[in-house]
Design a protein around this motif. Structure first.
Motif, PDB file in Angstrom:
ATOM      1  N   PRO A 170      30.295  45.734  64.492  1.00 38.67           N
ATOM      2  CA  PRO A 170      29.687  44.959  63.402  1.00 38.67           C
ATOM      3  C   PRO A 170      29.352  45.800  62.176  1.00 38.67           C
ATOM      4  O   PRO A 170      29.491  45.330  61.042  1.00 38.67           O
ATOM      5  N   PHE A 171      28.936  47.041  62.393  1.00 40.81           N
ATOM      6  CA  PHE A 171      28.598  47.903  61.268  1.00 40.81           C
ATOM      7  C   PHE A 171      29.851  48.295  60.474  1.00 40.81           C
ATOM      8  O   PHE A 171      29.802  48.413  59.250  1.00 40.81           O
ATOM      9  N   ARG A 172      30.966  48.489  61.189  1.00 37.97           N
ATOM     10  CA  ARG A 172      32.220  48.786  60.489  1.00 37.97           C
ATOM     11  C   ARG A 172      32.623  47.617  59.599  1.00 37.97           C
ATOM     12  O   ARG A 172      32.983  47.802  58.436  1.00 37.97           O
ATOM     13  N   TYR A 173      32.585  46.400  60.157  1.00 37.23           N
ATOM     14  CA  TYR A 173      33.093  45.240  59.435  1.00 37.23           C
ATOM     15  C   TYR A 173      32.157  44.765  58.333  1.00 37.23           C
ATOM     16  O   TYR A 173      32.613  44.277  57.298  1.00 37.23           O
ATOM     17  N   TRP A 174      30.858  44.901  58.520  1.00 35.99           N
ATOM     18  CA  TRP A 174      29.902  44.354  57.550  1.00 35.99           C
ATOM     19  C   TRP A 174      29.462  45.359  56.496  1.00 35.99           C
ATOM     20  O   TRP A 174      29.067  44.965  55.398  1.00 35.99           O
ATOM     21  N   ILE A 175      29.532  46.650  56.849  1.00 33.76           N
ATOM     22  CA  ILE A 175      28.989  47.651  55.928  1.00 33.76           C
ATOM     23  C   ILE A 175      30.041  48.689  55.524  1.00 33.76           C
ATOM     24  O   ILE A 175      30.307  48.900  54.332  1.00 33.76           O
ATOM     25  N   VAL A 176      30.652  49.363  56.498  1.00 29.75           N
ATOM     26  CA  VAL A 176      31.507  50.506  56.194  1.00 29.75           C
ATOM     27  C   VAL A 176      32.787  50.089  55.478  1.00 29.75           C
ATOM     28  O   VAL A 176      33.113  50.631  54.406  1.00 29.75           O
ATOM     29  N   TYR A 177      33.539  49.137  56.042  1.00 30.86           N
ATOM     30  CA  TYR A 177      34.804  48.762  55.419  1.00 30.86           C
ATOM     31  C   TYR A 177      34.633  48.113  54.046  1.00 30.86           C
ATOM     32  O   TYR A 177      35.413  48.408  53.124  1.00 30.86           O
ATOM     33  N   PRO A 178      33.657  47.237  53.836  1.00 32.83           N
ATOM     34  CA  PRO A 178      33.462  46.724  52.472  1.00 32.83           C
ATOM     35  C   PRO A 178      33.177  47.830  51.462  1.00 32.83           C
ATOM     36  O   PRO A 178      33.703  47.812  50.338  1.00 32.83           O
ATOM     37  N   ALA A 179      32.364  48.813  51.852  1.00 30.86           N
ATOM     38  CA  ALA A 179      32.092  49.930  50.944  1.00 30.86           C
ATOM     39  C   ALA A 179      33.342  50.765  50.711  1.00 30.86           C
ATOM     40  O   ALA A 179      33.617  51.219  49.586  1.00 30.86           O
ATOM     41  N   LEU A 180      34.126  50.967  51.769  1.00 28.89           N
ATOM     42  CA  LEU A 180      35.367  51.726  51.642  1.00 28.89           C
ATOM     43  C   LEU A 180      36.336  51.008  50.711  1.00 28.89           C
ATOM     44  O   LEU A 180      37.008  51.635  49.884  1.00 28.89           O
ATOM     45  N   THR A 181      36.406  49.687  50.825  1.00 27.69           N
ATOM     46  CA  THR A 181      37.294  48.909  49.965  1.00 27.69           C
ATOM     47  C   THR A 181      36.919  49.079  48.505  1.00 27.69           C
ATOM     48  O   THR A 181      37.778  49.303  47.646  1.00 27.69           O
ATOM     49  N   ARG A 182      35.642  48.972  48.199  1.00 30.48           N
ATOM     50  CA  ARG A 182      35.210  49.133  46.807  1.00 30.48           C
ATOM     51  C   ARG A 182      35.548  50.522  46.287  1.00 30.48           C
ATOM     52  O   ARG A 182      36.026  50.672  45.154  1.00 30.48           O
ATOM     53  N   ARG A 183      35.311  51.544  47.118  1.00 32.46           N
ATOM     54  CA  ARG A 183      35.555  52.917  46.664  1.00 32.46           C
ATOM     55  C   ARG A 183      37.040  53.192  46.475  1.00 32.46           C
ATOM     56  O   ARG A 183      37.464  53.786  45.490  1.00 32.46           O
ATOM     57  N   TRP A 184      37.878  52.761  47.442  1.00 32.49           N
ATOM     58  CA  TRP A 184      39.297  53.065  47.371  1.00 32.49           C
ATOM     59  C   TRP A 184      39.997  52.270  46.272  1.00 32.49           C
ATOM     60  O   TRP A 184      40.881  52.800  45.594  1.00 32.49           O
ATOM     61  N   GLU A 185      39.613  51.014  46.101  1.00 28.06           N
ATOM     62  CA  GLU A 185      40.232  50.248  45.027  1.00 28.06           C
ATOM     63  C   GLU A 185      39.792  50.769  43.664  1.00 28.06           C
ATOM     64  O   GLU A 185      40.578  50.774  42.709  1.00 28.06           O
ATOM     65  N   ARG A 186      38.563  51.240  43.557  1.00 21.10           N
ATOM     66  CA  ARG A 186      38.108  51.865  42.318  1.00 21.10           C
ATOM     67  C   ARG A 186      38.879  53.161  42.069  1.00 21.10           C
ATOM     68  O   ARG A 186      39.204  53.493  40.918  1.00 21.10           O
ATOM     69  N   ALA A 187      39.175  53.900  43.148  1.00 24.04           N
ATOM     70  CA  ALA A 187      39.936  55.139  42.993  1.00 24.04           C
ATOM     71  C   ALA A 187      41.289  54.871  42.340  1.00 24.04           C
ATOM     72  O   ALA A 187      41.741  55.649  41.489  1.00 24.04           O
ATOM     73  N   TRP A 188      41.932  53.774  42.716  1.00 28.58           N
ATOM     74  CA  TRP A 188      43.219  53.450  42.098  1.00 28.58           C
ATOM     75  C   TRP A 188      43.028  53.055  40.634  1.00 28.58           C
ATOM     76  O   TRP A 188      43.755  53.530  39.761  1.00 28.58           O
ATOM     77  N   ARG A 189      42.054  52.208  40.368  1.00 26.62           N
ATOM     78  CA  ARG A 189      41.839  51.746  38.995  1.00 26.62           C
ATOM     79  C   ARG A 189      41.493  52.911  38.065  1.00 26.62           C
ATOM     80  O   ARG A 189      41.901  52.924  36.895  1.00 26.62           O
ATOM     81  N   GLU A 190      40.754  53.892  38.567  1.00 26.11           N
ATOM     82  CA  GLU A 190      40.273  54.997  37.740  1.00 26.11           C
ATOM     83  C   GLU A 190      41.049  56.294  37.992  1.00 26.11           C
ATOM     84  O   GLU A 190      40.579  57.382  37.666  1.00 26.11           O
ATOM     85  N   ARG A 191      42.233  56.170  38.558  1.00 29.32           N
ATOM     86  CA  ARG A 191      42.979  57.347  39.002  1.00 29.32           C
ATOM     87  C   ARG A 191      43.268  58.325  37.870  1.00 29.32           C
ATOM     88  O   ARG A 191      43.188  59.545  38.067  1.00 29.32           O
ATOM     89  N   GLU A 192      43.609  57.819  36.683  1.00 32.79           N
ATOM     90  CA  GLU A 192      43.955  58.726  35.597  1.00 32.79           C
ATOM     91  C   GLU A 192      42.760  59.592  35.206  1.00 32.79           C
ATOM     92  O   GLU A 192      42.887  60.799  35.001  1.00 32.79           O
ATOM     93  N   HIS A 193      41.597  58.976  35.133  1.00 36.33           N
ATOM     94  CA  HIS A 193      40.391  59.735  34.806  1.00 36.33           C
ATOM     95  C   HIS A 193      40.033  60.705  35.929  1.00 36.33           C
ATOM     96  O   HIS A 193      39.722  61.874  35.686  1.00 36.33           O
ATOM     97  N   LEU A 194      40.076  60.222  37.173  1.00 36.64           N
ATOM     98  CA  LEU A 194      39.712  61.061  38.314  1.00 36.64           C
ATOM     99  C   LEU A 194      40.607  62.282  38.424  1.00 36.64           C
ATOM    100  O   LEU A 194      40.139  63.408  38.620  1.00 36.64           O
ATOM    101  N   LEU A 195      41.916  62.063  38.285  1.00 38.14           N
ATOM    102  CA  LEU A 195      42.850  63.170  38.455  1.00 38.14           C
ATOM    103  C   LEU A 195      42.820  64.113  37.263  1.00 38.14           C
ATOM    104  O   LEU A 195      43.045  65.311  37.418  1.00 38.14           O
ATOM    105  N   ALA A 196      42.510  63.580  36.091  1.00 41.49           N
ATOM    106  CA  ALA A 196      42.387  64.451  34.928  1.00 41.49           C
ATOM    107  C   ALA A 196      41.221  65.410  35.080  1.00 41.49           C
ATOM    108  O   ALA A 196      41.302  66.594  34.706  1.00 41.49           O
ATOM    109  N   THR A 197      40.115  64.919  35.639  1.00 39.73           N
ATOM    110  CA  THR A 197      38.944  65.781  35.811  1.00 39.73           C
ATOM    111  C   THR A 197      39.146  66.773  36.939  1.00 39.73           C
ATOM    112  O   THR A 197      38.465  67.802  37.000  1.00 39.73           O
TER     113      THR A 197
END
Length: 202
Positions: A170-197
């Motif tokens: 339950p902790f994986r599905y309700w807390i960990v994976y939703p947070a992981l989704t937000r972080r990983w999808e943000r990583a793609w959206r902000e990839r140019e900035h992240l990789l430049a830094t």
């Protein structure tokens, strides 16, 4: 988004060749709008750049702090309880995969590289509860774009390991994976900035 186990099992991944004793525990997809077939290395670099446990949501930090505290208390994470106990998956690799992990950029998280290809990668972690494989794959979506897929493959350590996996589900599905989704999808959206830094300045 959570996917059925068949979404991983039915694809011709190399991981299937040497993990028949592992179960598919979770399969998730992550949106990467505009991604093309050659962008898998870009996504992996962005994931490494965005990794920072101190910036996770408070609930995620609390869960992992509790987990590491229990690991110290009960000796779950000692070397003898980890890959020394189960043996690394790298020992099973076919010859053509055996040296590919050396090309991977080291990550700061606890997982160890197993292999790295143009469209899939595998990393592993073992402790007293489970031997787990994090498989990342680059999958066409049918509209000319690609998305990231995560499959968690697990080999629980006996009854104790199976009970542990059931308890934390339950902790994986309700807390960990939703947070992981937000972080990983943000990583793609902000990839140019992240990789430049991340690049050294000339």
């Amino acid at each position: 988004m959570r996917l059925p186990r068949s979404a991983h099992a039915e694809r011709p991944w190399r991981i299937h060749e040497f993990t028949p004793d592992f179960d598919i525990e979770d399969v998730w997809s992550y949106r990467t709008p505009g991604a093309g077939p050659d962008d898998f290395p870009v996504m992996l670099d962005a994931l490494r750049a965005v990794y920072d446990p101190t910036r996770e949501p408070a609930a995620v930090r609390l869960l992992f702090a509790l987990r590491w505290k229990l690991g110290v208390l009960f000796g779950w994470d000692t070397p003898s309880a980890g890959l020394e106990r189960v043996g690394s998956l790298r020992e099973r690799l076919p010859r053509d995969l055996a040296e590919t992990a050396e090309r991977a950029t080291p990550a700061a998280d606890p997982f160890s590289e197993v292999y790295l290809l143009d469209d899939e990668a595998a990393r592993e972690l073992a402790n007293k509860t489970v031997h787990t494989i994090m498989h990342l794959g680059w999958v066409p979506t049918g509209n000319g774009e690609y998305e990231l897929r995560l499959a968690a493959l697990v080999k629980p350590n006996g009854l104790f390991g199976r009970l542990y996996m059931t308890l934390i589900a339950p902790f994986r599905y309700w807390i960990v994976y939703p947070a992981l989704t937000r972080r990983w999808e943000r990583a793609w959206r902000e990839r140019e900035h992240l990789l430049a830094t991340e690049r050294p300045h000339a």
